[in-house]
Every structure is written in structure tokens, then in C-alpha cells.
Design a protein around this motif. Sequence first.
Motif, mmCIF file in Angstrom:
data_model
loop_
_atom_site.group_PDB
_atom_site.id
_atom_site.type_symbol
_atom_site.label_atom_id
_atom_site.label_comp_id
_atom_site.label_asym_id
_atom_site.label_seq_id
_atom_site.Cartn_x
_atom_site.Cartn_y
_atom_site.Cartn_z
ATOM 1 N N LEU A 298 48.181 -23.051 -21.165
ATOM 2 C CA LEU A 298 47.626 -22.917 -22.513
ATOM 3 C C LEU A 298 47.414 -21.467 -22.938
ATOM 4 C CD1 LEU A 298 45.048 -25.853 -22.557
ATOM 5 C CD2 LEU A 298 47.419 -25.836 -23.337
ATOM 6 N N LYS A 299 47.902 -20.526 -22.147
ATOM 7 C CA LYS A 299 47.773 -19.116 -22.509
ATOM 8 C C LYS A 299 48.911 -18.737 -23.451
ATOM 9 C CE LYS A 299 45.059 -17.474 -18.615
ATOM 10 N NZ LYS A 299 43.822 -17.397 -19.349
ATOM 11 N N VAL A 300 48.899 -19.361 -24.632
ATOM 12 C CA VAL A 300 49.940 -19.168 -25.645
ATOM 13 C C VAL A 300 49.272 -19.072 -27.015
ATOM 14 C CG1 VAL A 300 51.729 -20.386 -24.337
ATOM 15 C CG2 VAL A 300 50.231 -21.672 -25.863
ATOM 16 N N ALA A 301 50.062 -18.751 -28.025
ATOM 17 C CA ALA A 301 49.527 -18.590 -29.385
ATOM 18 C C ALA A 301 48.967 -19.899 -29.952
ATOM 19 C CB ALA A 301 50.612 -18.047 -30.303
ATOM 20 N N ASP A 302 49.632 -21.030 -29.642
ATOM 21 C CA ASP A 302 49.193 -22.313 -30.196
ATOM 22 C C ASP A 302 48.974 -23.336 -29.079
ATOM 23 O OD1 ASP A 302 48.666 -24.556 -31.699
ATOM 24 O OD2 ASP A 302 50.528 -24.502 -32.842
ATOM 25 N N PRO A 303 47.819 -23.249 -28.392
ATOM 26 C CA PRO A 303 47.563 -24.166 -27.273
ATOM 27 C C PRO A 303 47.543 -25.638 -27.690
ATOM 28 C CG PRO A 303 45.637 -22.768 -27.684
ATOM 29 C CD PRO A 303 46.724 -22.293 -28.576
ATOM 30 N N ARG A 304 47.114 -25.917 -28.916
ATOM 31 C CA ARG A 304 47.081 -27.317 -29.379
ATOM 32 C C ARG A 304 48.497 -27.913 -29.423
ATOM 33 N NH1 ARG A 304 43.155 -30.338 -31.888
ATOM 34 N NH2 ARG A 304 43.950 -32.147 -33.017
ATOM 35 N N ALA A 305 49.471 -27.124 -29.880
ATOM 36 C CA ALA A 305 50.858 -27.595 -29.920
ATOM 37 C C ALA A 305 51.382 -27.840 -28.508
ATOM 38 C CB ALA A 305 51.740 -26.587 -30.649
ATOM 39 N N VAL A 306 51.017 -26.957 -27.567
ATOM 40 C CA VAL A 306 51.429 -27.131 -26.172
ATOM 41 C C VAL A 306 50.832 -28.425 -25.617
ATOM 42 C CG1 VAL A 306 51.207 -26.206 -23.824
ATOM 43 C CG2 VAL A 306 51.780 -24.680 -25.725
#
Length: 195
Positions: free
Chosen positions: A137-145
Motif C-alpha cells: 500500500l506504499k503507493v499514491a492510491d492505496p484504496r485502488a490497490v
Amino acid sequence: MKMLPRAKANALIEALGGRSIVFVGLMGAGKTVIGKQVAAMLSLPFVDSDHEIEAVSRMTIPEIFEAYGEQEFRALEQRVILRVLESGPQVLSTGGGAFINENTRAAIIAQGISVWLKADLNLLMERVSRRQNRPLLKVADPRAVMADLMARRYPVYETANIIIHSRDVQKDVICAEVIEEVLRHCLSATEGQTV
């Protein structure tokens, strides 16, 4: 924590034989929290596969992901879970991707009773946002992941022996449901063999 009547706990442990109760599901579903409490109610050992992986590797999960990548982490996770399953009965909490691995899933099916803690996206996001140690989840959009993980992993989690809906209620409620369903599953499997 509500205590389980000893006779019921003993009946469940006897029905398990050498098998483990194995929690599967996405990060934030409550596998560790519920697993620890179920283990305490049954007086069984509790094992968290992520903690075991960190102990053997002497690295944190994020460090393993960063240094070696997800593929190497999954291989290590598989070896650790296979080793842990040999020492049942116990309660085992697994990482979100463990049950997705075909070999790990086969071992869990052979040596355990799998319990999927199924949760909706909003609940998962609320819970995972409290901790910063989620490499995926260390990304710009964790909800999308997370939504993508749900789409890909939920069909596999559906194959678990038992499905329990994780929700915002007292832990005792979820734990009682898990124990009832595991006992029901074990007893129905035993009855099926004696016919």
C-alpha cells in the motif's frame, strides 16, 4: 474476553486432531486480533506467519520486500507456513497473499481448517490506514490497490472452509462465530466419514 466452556473447547480441540485453525484474508481483516483471541479461548498456541518470517529472516516484512521483492518473500512465506503447519493443533494467522499461493493453499487445506475473515473495502481501508507497515500500500492510491487485491484474491479466499464476515462489532462476537463454525465444520466432516 468471554471464556469458552472447557467442555466445548476440548470438543473442538479433539475434533481438530492435529490440524490448525488458519486465518486467511486481506490485510486489515482482523486475522491476528481474532486469531489471538480464539487461541486464548481454546488454550492453543497462536502463531502469526509474518512474525515467524521476520524471526527467521531477521528482517521486517517491508525490508524483505524492498531487498528481495515480492516473489522471494512469497517463497519464504510458503516455507515458513509449511513448517508451522507441522506442529498443530494451533491457531495460525497468515499474510494476505499466503492463501493465494497454490502450494501454500494446498498445505493449509491438507493440515488445517481455513477461516476467511471477509471484510468490505471501507472497513479494510479504515483499519490499514492506522499502520504504515504495508508494503503493497506504499503507493499514491492505496484504496485502488486494495480494491484490485479484493477483485483478484476474493475468488480464491472463497474456497476457504469457513467464511466469517469481519465487521465492527466486539471481538468476542466474531470469535464466537469462528469457534461455532469450526466446530460445525469438524463435526460435519467426521459425520460424513462415518456414513
